[in-house]
Design a protein around this motif. Structure first.
Motif, mmCIF file in Angstrom:
data_model
loop_
_atom_site.group_PDB
_atom_site.id
_atom_site.type_symbol
_atom_site.label_atom_id
_atom_site.label_comp_id
_atom_site.label_asym_id
_atom_site.label_seq_id
_atom_site.Cartn_x
_atom_site.Cartn_y
_atom_site.Cartn_z
ATOM 1 N N LYS A 166 -32.919 52.174 84.376
ATOM 2 C CA LYS A 166 -33.350 51.370 85.517
ATOM 3 C C LYS A 166 -32.213 51.267 86.534
ATOM 4 O O LYS A 166 -31.045 51.088 86.159
ATOM 5 C CB LYS A 166 -33.751 49.962 85.068
ATOM 6 N N VAL A 167 -32.576 51.390 87.799
ATOM 7 C CA VAL A 167 -31.673 51.046 88.896
ATOM 8 C C VAL A 167 -32.265 49.802 89.543
ATOM 9 O O VAL A 167 -33.306 49.858 90.192
ATOM 10 C CB VAL A 167 -31.546 52.191 89.926
ATOM 11 N N VAL A 168 -31.626 48.654 89.313
ATOM 12 C CA VAL A 168 -32.159 47.363 89.746
ATOM 13 C C VAL A 168 -31.510 46.962 91.059
ATOM 14 O O VAL A 168 -30.277 46.904 91.163
ATOM 15 C CB VAL A 168 -31.930 46.273 88.674
ATOM 16 N N LEU A 169 -32.328 46.690 92.067
ATOM 17 C CA LEU A 169 -31.840 46.264 93.379
ATOM 18 C C LEU A 169 -31.943 44.756 93.509
ATOM 19 O O LEU A 169 -33.021 44.179 93.322
ATOM 20 C CB LEU A 169 -32.654 46.920 94.494
ATOM 21 N N CYS A 170 -30.823 44.118 93.823
ATOM 22 C CA CYS A 170 -30.781 42.684 94.136
ATOM 23 C C CYS A 170 -30.137 42.566 95.513
ATOM 24 O O CYS A 170 -28.961 42.208 95.639
ATOM 25 C CB CYS A 170 -29.971 41.902 93.106
ATOM 26 N N LEU A 171 -30.877 42.890 96.532
ATOM 27 C CA LEU A 171 -30.329 42.956 97.881
ATOM 28 C C LEU A 171 -30.434 41.605 98.588
ATOM 29 O O LEU A 171 -30.989 40.655 98.062
ATOM 30 C CB LEU A 171 -31.054 44.044 98.680
ATOM 31 N N GLY A 172 -29.862 41.542 99.791
ATOM 32 C CA GLY A 172 -30.044 40.369 100.632
ATOM 33 C C GLY A 172 -29.054 39.249 100.435
ATOM 34 O O GLY A 172 -29.149 38.220 101.081
ATOM 35 N N GLY A 173 -28.089 39.425 99.527
ATOM 36 C CA GLY A 173 -27.151 38.326 99.304
ATOM 37 C C GLY A 173 -27.780 37.134 98.620
ATOM 38 O O GLY A 173 -27.237 36.027 98.647
ATOM 39 N N ASN A 174 -28.938 37.355 97.947
ATOM 40 C CA ASN A 174 -29.621 36.245 97.281
ATOM 41 C C ASN A 174 -28.770 35.564 96.220
ATOM 42 O O ASN A 174 -28.957 34.388 95.925
ATOM 43 C CB ASN A 174 -30.914 36.761 96.627
ATOM 44 N N ILE A 175 -27.836 36.316 95.638
ATOM 45 C CA ILE A 175 -26.978 35.754 94.604
ATOM 46 C C ILE A 175 -26.190 34.558 95.137
ATOM 47 O O ILE A 175 -25.790 33.672 94.382
ATOM 48 C CB ILE A 175 -26.024 36.846 94.059
ATOM 49 N N GLY A 176 -25.998 34.491 96.472
ATOM 50 C CA GLY A 176 -25.269 33.379 97.077
ATOM 51 C C GLY A 176 -26.009 32.059 97.009
ATOM 52 O O GLY A 176 -25.412 31.008 97.267
ATOM 53 N N ASN A 177 -27.297 32.087 96.663
ATOM 54 C CA ASN A 177 -28.036 30.837 96.525
ATOM 55 C C ASN A 177 -27.710 30.099 95.234
ATOM 56 O O ASN A 177 -28.223 29.008 94.993
ATOM 57 C CB ASN A 177 -29.546 31.097 96.582
ATOM 58 N N PHE A 178 -26.876 30.728 94.406
ATOM 59 C CA PHE A 178 -26.418 30.109 93.166
ATOM 60 C C PHE A 178 -24.960 29.682 93.302
ATOM 61 O O PHE A 178 -24.179 30.319 94.016
ATOM 62 C CB PHE A 178 -26.506 31.093 92.003
ATOM 63 N N THR A 179 -24.588 28.632 92.585
ATOM 64 C CA THR A 179 -23.171 28.337 92.407
ATOM 65 C C THR A 179 -22.560 29.472 91.584
ATOM 66 O O THR A 179 -23.287 30.234 90.929
ATOM 67 C CB THR A 179 -22.962 27.011 91.674
ATOM 68 N N PRO A 180 -21.236 29.624 91.578
ATOM 69 C CA PRO A 180 -20.637 30.689 90.759
ATOM 70 C C PRO A 180 -21.039 30.606 89.287
ATOM 71 O O PRO A 180 -21.282 31.640 88.651
ATOM 72 C CB PRO A 180 -19.132 30.460 90.948
ATOM 73 N N THR A 181 -21.142 29.403 88.736
ATOM 74 C CA THR A 181 -21.566 29.255 87.338
ATOM 75 C C THR A 181 -23.002 29.723 87.154
ATOM 76 O O THR A 181 -23.327 30.449 86.201
ATOM 77 C CB THR A 181 -21.430 27.793 86.896
ATOM 78 N N GLU A 182 -23.876 29.326 88.077
ATOM 79 C CA GLU A 182 -25.273 29.761 88.006
ATOM 80 C C GLU A 182 -25.405 31.258 88.200
ATOM 81 O O GLU A 182 -26.228 31.915 87.553
ATOM 82 C CB GLU A 182 -26.105 29.023 89.055
ATOM 83 N N ALA A 183 -24.580 31.810 89.096
ATOM 84 C CA ALA A 183 -24.606 33.264 89.334
ATOM 85 C C ALA A 183 -24.218 34.016 88.070
ATOM 86 O O ALA A 183 -24.824 35.040 87.726
ATOM 87 C CB ALA A 183 -23.670 33.627 90.480
#
Length: 331
Positions: A166-183
């Motif tokens: 699998k090549v999984v795309l997580c685009l858009g900077g969505n990871i920034g909606n989490f705190t570092p711990t949540e990320a």
């Protein structure tokens, strides 16, 4: 905020039939806390989506254009990185939205005669239906199988449908909606659904001059303020609230040390607000936390990868190095 209209799909709403009940309980819990807060996943009703579309067009809001620049100009190099690692794979995009960015990568893979199926994942059935109709017309020869549901549940389904990498795309900077711990928790959970040899391409908004970041979340025209206040209007409309939005102001803050850009609403007077049958007191200048937009250094993205069971392969930047699409492989 992330850089697409589907930023909220990383903050997956509960799939309960009683979604209004869940919404109500989450609001009551937030307003009852010592430090009041509301959950960002509820920003996105129809009006919230419309306002976020406006935000993405603002001169101050740079992330959308930065990542689009990367995918328009460097998709060939990204594809080479993928093909150097695996040639037998399918592409899974988490929170696909309208695929306006990923289409450049998909086009490049098709140009190279790569044999793959594209699995867009989204919690919106309408989004998936639209992609299944439009993408084969835009990209003749593309195999599309939409996956309507929650991210990890759909990743499990894809692994049943296809035994390829699998090549999984997580685009858009969505990871920034989490705190570092949540990320870190999210990335570890993502890794648990993948196999050695799988790849992840994940977008990060990078640390830069603090004023550039602050301006992006405190625009002069006040659209971001309206975006935040719209959640109060939604509570009024759907949960029987009586927020007076003229009595709240929007305040954004950025800590360049931690990379945390946070948005608050500030009460402009002593007031009482009712939601359903619950009454809440607001003091003068009391704040209500609305969302985080976490920024990273590339060293921090590498650290997040290694802490989550991935190895960094390559990083692709826009011309100002304000945003990065990072390619990780599963160890």
């Amino acid at each position: 905020m992330a850089t697409t209209t589907v930023m909220h799909t990383l903050l997956v709403p509960e799939k309960s039939q009683d979604q209004q009940g869940v919404f109500y309980q989450d609001v009551i819990r937030g307003l009852s806390a010592k430090n009041k807060f509301l959950e960002a996943k509820y920003f996105y009703d129809a009006e919230g989506d419309r306002l976020f579309q406006q935000i993405m067009q603002l001169q101050e809001y740079y992330p959308t254009a930065c990542e689009m620049e990367i995918l328009q100009g460097q998709s060939a190099a990204i594809c080479k990185t993928i093909l150097d690692s695996t040639t037998h794979f399918d592409v899974v995009e988490l929170g696909a939205g309208d695929a306006t960015k990923s289409i450049h990568l998909l086009r490049e893979l098709l140009k190279g005669k790569t044999d793959f199926t594209y699995y867009p994942v989204d919690i919106s059935g309408n989004v998936i239906a639209q992609l299944e109709r439009s993408l084969p017309q835009q990209l003749p020869g593309l195999r599309v199988q939409g996956m309507h549901g929650e991210y990890f549940e759909m990743l499990r389904e894809v692994s049943i449908l296809s035994g390829r990498n699998k090549v999984v795309l997580c685009l858009g900077g969505n990871i920034g909606n989490f705190t570092p711990t949540e990320a870190r928790q999210f990335c570890r959970q993502l890794r648990n659904y993948l196999q050695p040899g799988d790849l992840v391409i994940i977008g990060f908004d990078l640390k830069k001059h603090p004023q550039v970041i602050l301006n992006a979340y405190n625009d002069r025209s006040g659209v971001t303020k309206e975006f935040n206040l719209n959640l109060l209007r939604r509570i009024n409309r759907e949960l029987g609230g009586n927020f007076d939005t003229s009595k709240f102001d929007h305040y954004a803050t950025y800590d360049p040390g931690t990379g945390a850009c946070k948005s608050y609403l500030v009460s402009l007077e002593v007031q009482q607000v009712k939601v359903g049958n619950k009454l809440f007191e607001f003091g003068l200048h009391e704040t209500m936390y609305m969302e985080i937009s976490q920024k990273y250094s590339i060293e921090e993205t590498d650290c997040l990868a290694t802490q989550s069971g991935f190895g960094p392969l390559a990083d692709f930047y826009d011309s100002r190095s304000w945003f990065a699409d990072c390619v990780w492989h599963c160890i």
